[in-house]
Design a protein around this motif. Structure first.
Motif, PDB file in Angstrom:
ATOM      1  N   ILE A  83      -8.283  29.536-103.444  1.00 20.42           N
ATOM      2  CA  ILE A  83      -9.663  30.037-103.400  1.00 20.42           C
ATOM      3  C   ILE A  83     -10.610  29.101-104.150  1.00 20.42           C
ATOM      4  N   MET A  86     -13.638  27.669-102.336  1.00 21.72           N
ATOM      5  CA  MET A  86     -14.700  28.516-101.819  1.00 21.72           C
ATOM      6  C   MET A  86     -16.057  28.024-102.353  1.00 21.72           C
ATOM      7  N   GLU A 139     -14.342  31.037 -95.252  1.00 24.69           N
ATOM      8  CA  GLU A 139     -15.587  31.173 -96.003  1.00 24.69           C
ATOM      9  C   GLU A 139     -16.358  32.397 -95.527  1.00 24.69           C
ATOM     10  N   SER A 156     -13.162  37.614 -98.798  1.00 25.24           N
ATOM     11  CA  SER A 156     -14.122  36.552 -99.091  1.00 25.24           C
ATOM     12  C   SER A 156     -15.555  37.024 -98.870  1.00 25.24           C
ATOM     13  N   SER A 160     -18.462  37.673-101.826  1.00 27.13           N
ATOM     14  CA  SER A 160     -19.730  36.952-101.763  1.00 27.13           C
ATOM     15  C   SER A 160     -20.913  37.904-101.678  1.00 27.13           C
ATOM     16  N   TYR A 171     -11.317  38.140-106.401  1.00 27.94           N
ATOM     17  CA  TYR A 171     -10.243  38.150-105.417  1.00 27.94           C
ATOM     18  C   TYR A 171      -9.017  38.798-106.056  1.00 27.94           C
TER      19      TYR A 171
END
Length: 461
Positions: A83, A86, A139, A156, A160, A171
């Protein structure tokens, strides 16, 4: 290397180590392994079949020792590496969506609820396991554009969206209940097969599984309850968190019916109440279906004591909100349900016979799994027909245990007789002597199901 053995009887596995030249040979051998008669009531075979997990802890190079996965911190470094790529900044489309979803909403919890609900309903779950993509989330902006994602992609997007509103989200790596392993006991990549998100309500993580469709934000799905998870808190920090198992009342089912006798047929109306995991399951059965299919769906998922039972009408009052239980109103008939002997009639009020198909052999050697904890309550009220009287109430029955139990209570008020039955399952997996106790409870419960109300014709003047 490091290794650990799992299963119910690992004593049959013998380990030896030998050296041949520049090779170190590790050998595990088992003689006369048991045969396991596996059925659908058992948990995953890894709970009881002896097996071992071997992994490379590290290796030497010309520059020194290189760690692979020999500790919990090594495992986290491996997980975090997937991750770490990201994007650090929130994509404009993601931020714009989050703003629209939280506009006018006060309080962080309700903002997160709105975000979670949108991801549940608008991002289709599609499992993606393609090499490294089995570990690396897509993403958030890509998931949003495609309108689909696997557990990692939906996580994800959730992370976000929440972070875009200035809130803390993480996560989370977790294993399903198919995998009976704990990160704290043996850190390994085989421990996890699922990813979810966590929103931090102060210091408390609220777990959000974006792959669910009808679960409330507060209801963690049963297939990961009781499991340890790793919650990301940055590159070098993480938290091991054991997901609580919901109490039985959180998955409450109530079936309340009123019945009358017409000839030899029992006619009735009922109200169903579902909470928690049962709520989510029932909503998934009805949501998006034409109302003409409702009776067929309920008929298949709410069996009664008679195979002649027929659901005649179903209605769902209102649209279920996030916090409200799922409710169903229904009508039914049960032809030829009465037994008549001369001037007497006999009728059983045990219309819902929860667990009556649960048969456990006395020589069972493997554990028994319950898909969820649950409290199942039925209330059946019968109007005694004109010209009949109740000779006597059946005796009450009960069984009490911290892991399971039931109670059946009969009462009479005027011309009405009521049976209130409550069955409680408060375990995920049981085995050994506890199975015998559970078998005793089932035997007593099934005997109680056979009790009938004796109705006698009243003499006429």
């Amino acid at each position: 290397i490091i290794y650990s053995m799992f299963g119910s009887d690992t004593s049959i596995i013998q380990y030896s180590k030998s050296v041949r030249g520049n090779r170190i040979i590790h050998t595990w051998k088992a003689d006369n392994p048991k045969y396991y008669d596996i059925d659908e009531k058992a948990p995953g075979s890894r709970y009881f079949i002896p097996h071992l997990i071997v992994q490379i802890a590290g290796y030497r190079t010309s520059t020194g020792q290189k760690a692979v996965i020999g500790s919990l911190r090594d495992l986290y470094a491996f997980d975090y590496s997937h991750i770490s790529g990201m994007p650090g900044e929130i994509h404009a489309d993601v931020g714009k969506l989050a703003d629209s979803l939280t506009a006018g909403i006060k309080g962080d919890r309700e903002k997160v609820r709105s975000i979670f609900r949108w991801v549940q309903k608008h991002i289709k779950y599609v499992a993606i396991e393609d090499g490294e993509n089995g570990y690396v989330p897509s993403e958030a902006a890509q998931v949003l554009k495609r309108r689909y994602g696997d557990c990692k992609g939906k996580t994800s997007l959730l992370v976000s969206l929440i972070r875009s509103q200035g809130m803390n989200a993480s996560y989370v790596w977790v294993g399903s209940r198919e995998r009976p392993y704990r990160f704290s006991e043996f850190p390994s990549i085989v421990n996890s097969d699922h990813m979810i998100a966590a929103w931090w309500d102060g210091e408390h993580p609220v777990l959000l599984d974006g792959t669910t469709f009808s679960h409330r934000m507060e209801d963690v799905p049963a297939f990961i309850q009781g499991k340890e998870c790793i919650i990301e808190k940055g590159r070098d920090d993480f938290m091991i968190y054991r997901i609580p198992v919901a109490p039985p009342v959180a998955n409450l089912v109530v079936d309340s019916v009123f019945v009358q006798i017409q000839g030899n047929t029992l006619t009735g109306t009922g109200k169903l109440f579902f909470r928690g995991e049962n709520r989510a399951q029932m909503i998934s059965l009805f949501e998006g279906k034409d109302t003409s299919l409702y009776t067929r769906i309920l008929q298949a998922n709410l069996p009664k004591a008679s195979n002649k039972h027929l659901v005649t009408a179903v209605s769902i009052p209102g649209v279920p909100s996030d916090d409200a239980p799922f409710l169903i109103d229904y009508s039914f008939i049960m032809p030829d349900y009465l037994t008549r002997v001369q001037q007497n009639a006999y009728v059983s009020l045990s219309l819902d016979r929860f667990l009556d198909d649960m048969i456990i052999s006395k020589d069972r050697k493997i554990p028994l799994e319950s898909p969820m904890t649950v409290q199942y309550t039925t209330v059946c009220q019968l109007q005694i027909p004109d010209g009949y009287g109740l000779k006597k109430l059946p005796e009450n029955a009960s069984y009490s245990n911290s892991l399971f139990g039931f109670s059946e209570i009969y009462s009479q008020t005027g011309n009405y007789v009521k049976l209130q039955s409550t069955i409680t399952i408060n375990f995920q997996v049981i085995e050994g002597p506890v199975l015998n106790e559970f078998q005793d409870m089932l035997s007593l419960l099934n005997r109680s199901y056979l009790k009938s109300l004796p109705l006698a014709k009243t003499p006429t003047l």
